[in-house]
Motif scaffolding. Structure first.
Motif, PDB file in Angstrom:
ATOM      1  N   ARG A   1       0.823  -1.201   0.000  1.00  0.00           N
ATOM      2  CA  ARG A   1       0.000   0.000   0.000  1.00  0.00           C
ATOM      3  C   ARG A   1       0.864   1.262   0.000  1.00  0.00           C
ATOM      4  O   ARG A   1       0.615   2.193  -0.754  1.00  0.00           O
ATOM      5  CB  ARG A   1      -0.941   0.022   1.204  1.00  0.00           C
TER       6      ARG A   1
ATOM      7  N   ASP B   1       0.978   4.037  -2.939  1.00  0.00           N
ATOM      8  CA  ASP B   1       0.693   5.437  -2.609  1.00  0.00           C
ATOM      9  C   ASP B   1       1.850   6.346  -2.993  1.00  0.00           C
ATOM     10  O   ASP B   1       1.641   7.463  -3.480  1.00  0.00           O
ATOM     11  CB  ASP B   1       0.366   5.593  -1.123  1.00  0.00           C
TER      12      ASP B   1
ATOM     13  N   LEU C   1      -5.033   6.245  -2.913  1.00  0.00           N
ATOM     14  CA  LEU C   1      -6.312   5.565  -2.983  1.00  0.00           C
ATOM     15  C   LEU C   1      -7.011   5.600  -1.629  1.00  0.00           C
ATOM     16  O   LEU C   1      -6.371   5.459  -0.583  1.00  0.00           O
ATOM     17  CB  LEU C   1      -6.121   4.111  -3.416  1.00  0.00           C
ATOM     18  N   ASP C   2      -8.313   5.768  -1.661  1.00  0.00           N
ATOM     19  CA  ASP C   2      -9.110   5.760  -0.425  1.00  0.00           C
ATOM     20  C   ASP C   2      -9.425   4.319  -0.071  1.00  0.00           C
ATOM     21  O   ASP C   2     -10.144   3.640  -0.792  1.00  0.00           O
ATOM     22  CB  ASP C   2     -10.377   6.572  -0.593  1.00  0.00           C
ATOM     23  N   ARG C   3      -8.871   3.847   1.010  1.00  0.00           N
ATOM     24  CA  ARG C   3      -9.101   2.454   1.434  1.00  0.00           C
ATOM     25  C   ARG C   3     -10.050   2.451   2.621  1.00  0.00           C
ATOM     26  O   ARG C   3      -9.817   3.077   3.619  1.00  0.00           O
ATOM     27  CB  ARG C   3      -7.781   1.800   1.803  1.00  0.00           C
ATOM     28  N   ARG C   4     -11.093   1.701   2.447  1.00  0.00           N
ATOM     29  CA  ARG C   4     -12.088   1.636   3.524  1.00  0.00           C
ATOM     30  C   ARG C   4     -12.165   0.253   4.071  1.00  0.00           C
ATOM     31  O   ARG C   4     -11.963  -0.725   3.569  1.00  0.00           O
ATOM     32  CB  ARG C   4     -13.464   2.047   3.010  1.00  0.00           C
TER      33      ARG C   4
END
Length: 80
Positions: free
Chosen positions: A62, A66, A77-80
């Motif tokens: 990740r 990024d 990236l938006d990681r939820r």
């Protein structure tokens, strides 16, 4: 790791005859080593070690992605 350090410390105190550990039986002094062996067996047998390695690898991936996106001028990236 903590159990090994505890075991080494207790063994050193017993060997140097420092009280109160000097009065303890050797099996009490060496019991942290047995607990460490049990912990390692449990961690390997039930997948704890592999899960922790997988989480660490996912975090590295990740961060690498990024960083690449940042260099391209894109938001992470938006990681939820």
């Amino acid at each position: 790791m903590y159990l090994l350090l505890l075991g080494l410390g207790l063994a050193l105190l017993k060997y140097l005859q420092i009280e109160p550990v000097a009065a303890w039986d050797w099996w009490w002094v060496l019991s942290p080593f047995g607990a460490a062996v049990l912990w390692w067996w449990w961690a390997d047998h039930f997948g704890y070690t592999k899960r922790q390695a997988s989480v660490k690898m996912d975090e590295r991936r990740r961060r690498r992605l990024d960083e690449g996106r940042r260099r391209l001028g894109l938001p992470p990236l938006d990681r939820r």
